[in-house]
Design a protein around this motif. Structure first.
Motif, mmCIF file in Angstrom:
data_model
loop_
_atom_site.group_PDB
_atom_site.id
_atom_site.type_symbol
_atom_site.label_atom_id
_atom_site.label_comp_id
_atom_site.label_asym_id
_atom_site.label_seq_id
_atom_site.Cartn_x
_atom_site.Cartn_y
_atom_site.Cartn_z
ATOM 1 N N GLU A 211 -5.697 -11.918 -0.320
ATOM 2 C CA GLU A 211 -6.485 -13.197 -0.654
ATOM 3 C C GLU A 211 -7.758 -12.734 -1.828
ATOM 4 O OE1 GLU A 211 -7.496 -17.110 -0.015
ATOM 5 O OE2 GLU A 211 -6.183 -15.846 0.930
ATOM 6 N N ARG A 212 -7.650 -13.524 -2.563
ATOM 7 C CA ARG A 212 -8.709 -13.461 -3.878
ATOM 8 C C ARG A 212 -10.039 -14.050 -3.266
ATOM 9 N NH1 ARG A 212 -7.292 -15.584 -9.452
ATOM 10 N NH2 ARG A 212 -8.055 -17.690 -8.677
ATOM 11 N N ARG B 271 -7.834 -3.382 3.020
ATOM 12 C CA ARG B 271 -8.219 -3.003 1.784
ATOM 13 C C ARG B 271 -9.228 -3.983 0.924
ATOM 14 N NH1 ARG B 271 -4.048 -0.729 -2.729
ATOM 15 N NH2 ARG B 271 -4.569 1.290 -1.619
ATOM 16 N N LEU B 272 -10.113 -3.527 0.170
ATOM 17 C CA LEU B 272 -11.064 -4.271 -0.457
ATOM 18 C C LEU B 272 -10.892 -3.653 -2.029
ATOM 19 C CD1 LEU B 272 -13.234 -6.573 -0.652
ATOM 20 C CD2 LEU B 272 -14.968 -4.557 -0.470
ATOM 21 N N LEU C 92 0.983 -1.310 -0.098
ATOM 22 C CA LEU C 92 0.012 -0.041 -0.052
ATOM 23 C C LEU C 92 0.795 1.144 -0.026
ATOM 24 C CD1 LEU C 92 -2.248 -2.143 0.779
ATOM 25 C CD2 LEU C 92 -3.260 -0.331 2.310
ATOM 26 N N ASN C 93 1.925 1.224 0.502
ATOM 27 C CA ASN C 93 2.888 2.566 0.592
ATOM 28 C C ASN C 93 3.195 3.136 -0.654
ATOM 29 O OD1 ASN C 93 5.239 4.283 1.272
ATOM 30 N ND2 ASN C 93 4.571 3.863 3.272
ATOM 31 N N SER C 94 3.108 4.391 -0.762
ATOM 32 C CA SER C 94 3.338 4.926 -1.925
ATOM 33 C C SER C 94 4.700 4.653 -2.594
ATOM 34 C CB SER C 94 2.850 6.355 -2.087
ATOM 35 O OG SER C 94 1.646 6.438 -1.947
ATOM 36 N N LEU D 58 -12.387 -10.156 -7.086
ATOM 37 C CA LEU D 58 -12.484 -9.441 -5.636
ATOM 38 C C LEU D 58 -11.480 -9.855 -4.801
ATOM 39 C CD1 LEU D 58 -14.495 -7.778 -3.873
ATOM 40 C CD2 LEU D 58 -15.641 -10.011 -3.213
ATOM 41 N N PHE D 59 -10.700 -8.890 -4.007
ATOM 42 C CA PHE D 59 -9.497 -8.935 -3.150
ATOM 43 C C PHE D 59 -9.819 -8.471 -1.798
ATOM 44 C CE2 PHE D 59 -8.338 -9.481 -7.703
ATOM 45 C CZ PHE D 59 -7.559 -10.489 -7.598
ATOM 46 N N LEU D 60 -9.380 -9.151 -0.971
ATOM 47 C CA LEU D 60 -9.322 -8.746 0.523
ATOM 48 C C LEU D 60 -7.935 -8.644 1.113
ATOM 49 C CD1 LEU D 60 -11.253 -7.858 2.818
ATOM 50 C CD2 LEU D 60 -11.314 -9.876 3.642
ATOM 51 N N GLN D 61 -7.565 -7.403 1.685
ATOM 52 C CA GLN D 61 -5.961 -7.364 2.087
ATOM 53 C C GLN D 61 -5.814 -6.620 3.227
ATOM 54 O OE1 GLN D 61 -3.939 -5.603 -1.234
ATOM 55 N NE2 GLN D 61 -1.709 -5.505 0.063
ATOM 56 N N PRO D 62 -5.674 -7.453 4.366
ATOM 57 C CA PRO D 62 -5.209 -6.699 5.704
ATOM 58 C C PRO D 62 -3.927 -6.028 5.522
ATOM 59 C CG PRO D 62 -5.145 -9.019 5.906
ATOM 60 C CD PRO D 62 -5.732 -8.694 4.657
#
Length: 369
Positions: free
Chosen positions: A327-328, A360-361, A132-134, A333-337
């Protein structure tokens, strides 16, 4: 009917495709930083892309991407970090992101022109796209150069790219308007005039080294001088970067260990971040992937001296650690802690180290032709 008849030859048998994506982050500062709290950030993209025979030319195509942003300002309000720890964190806007045409000039040489995301052609961190970090998308030594950053998210500028891409290596040259958009009018697509602050010129070469290593090297410069950081007058803004990506282990489509490291340097009299080093590891595949990465942005001497009247003096480096897993959940559709720990946010001794948690979704949709 007349308009349709005129338009059909432009697609030459391949009608345009429509796609959409929405990325949304629920992100909170758990400790340290400027202010604790939770925010909701989002980015929606609607994209129209032509087929690969635009105007009847094999390999020619065009793309238009309309973008909506909401909920930005987390780094500025919550953590105070300088690298921007969420890569969709930006002021609210509804604006085109990209609008370009790409045409092959020879079998190995292509040209692209229009509103172009510089990061789609230069300074790629392909392994880092998980994070996530830019700084894991484009190095802050480049992304924070110029009067308001180069032609990257969230505001792109008119530009042209030439890419020579034979087997095993490539070379690219890009010329962009030096000032992307209008910093005082975020919803304005084009500035009042083009080239009013010169141009940004950037070049990059890449090569495949053996079967598992890809190396990149790039250099950039603004044609017009910029205000100096620590004294009256002007200074040249330029820099360069190197990157190595490697596939360390490949045990099928779901068990790949990848790594990358990137280092960049910018002229310090015109750029606050003089040196950057970052990289990390990822493990997994398209369905499930996890990774750990670190980004370290070091102030140049002029920027550090300019902050010296403050007591205590600013830190020399801001360091961001990130651990994430994606995780897909279904088709598109993806979920990301995600968890990040920012050491010395904004290089400011008055701001404590920040612990940031995010979820993140991401949803991707590709329409038919």
């Amino acid at each position: 009917m007349l308009a349709l008849a005129v338009a059909r030859p432009a697609w030459a048998g391949d009608p345009p495709s429509v796609s959409a994506s929405y990325i949304t982050d629920v992100i909170g500062n758990a400790s340290g930083g400027v202010e604790r709290g939770v925010d909701w950030i989002g980015r929606l993209d609607l994209t129209v892309a032509s087929g690969d025979r635009l105007f009847g030319i094999d390999g020619a195509h065009a793309q238009f991407d309309m973008m909506l942003l909401h909920g930005g300002g987390f780094s500025a309000v919550r953590t105070g970090d300088g690298q921007v720890l969420d890569n969709i964190d930006a002021p609210h806007a509804v604006r085109p992101f990209e609008a370009w045409i790409s045409v092959p000039l020879t079998p190995r040489l292509r040209a692209k022109a229009g509103l172009v995301d510089l990061n789609s052609e230069f300074d790629p961190q392909n392994v880092g796209t998980l994070f996530l970090n830019s700084s894991f998308g484009i190095g802050p030594d480049l992304s924070q150069a110029g009067l308001d950053g180069p032609s990257i998210f969230p505001v792109t500028a008119p530009g042209m790219v030439l890419a020579y891409e034979p087997a095993g290596w490539s070379a690219r040259l890009g010329v962009f308007d030096a000032l992307a958009g209008d910093p005082e009018h975020l919803h304005r697509v084009f500035p009042d005039s083009f080239g009013r602050h010169g141009a940004l010129v950037i070049g990059q070469a890449s090569a495949l080294i053996g079967p598992v290593v890809q190396a990149y090297a790039g250099a950039w410069a603004f044609t017009d001088p910029l205000p100096r950081i620590d004294a009256p007058g002007e200074a040249r803004s330029a820099g360069g970067y190197v990157e190595i990506e490697a596939r360390l282990l490949d045990d099928g489509p779901t068990r790949a260990l990848k790594a990358w490291v990137r280092a960049g340097k910018a002229t310090e009299r015109a750029n606050p971040i003089g040196t950057y080093v970052g990289g990390g590891f990822t493990w997994g595949g398209d369905r499930r992937m996890a990774g750990i990465a670190v980004a370290r942005a070091i102030l140049g001497d002029p920027a550090w001296r300019a902050g010296q009247p403050a007591v205590p003096a600013p830190y020399r480096a801001e360091t961001a650690w990130e651990i994430t897993a994606r995780e897909r959940m279904g088709r598109g559709l993806f979920l990301q802690p995600d968890m990040q720990y920012i050491v010395h946010p904004g290089w400011a001794p008055s701001v404590g180290n920040a612990l940031v948690l995010a979820l993140r979704l991401q949803w991707n949709w590709l329409g038919g032709h």
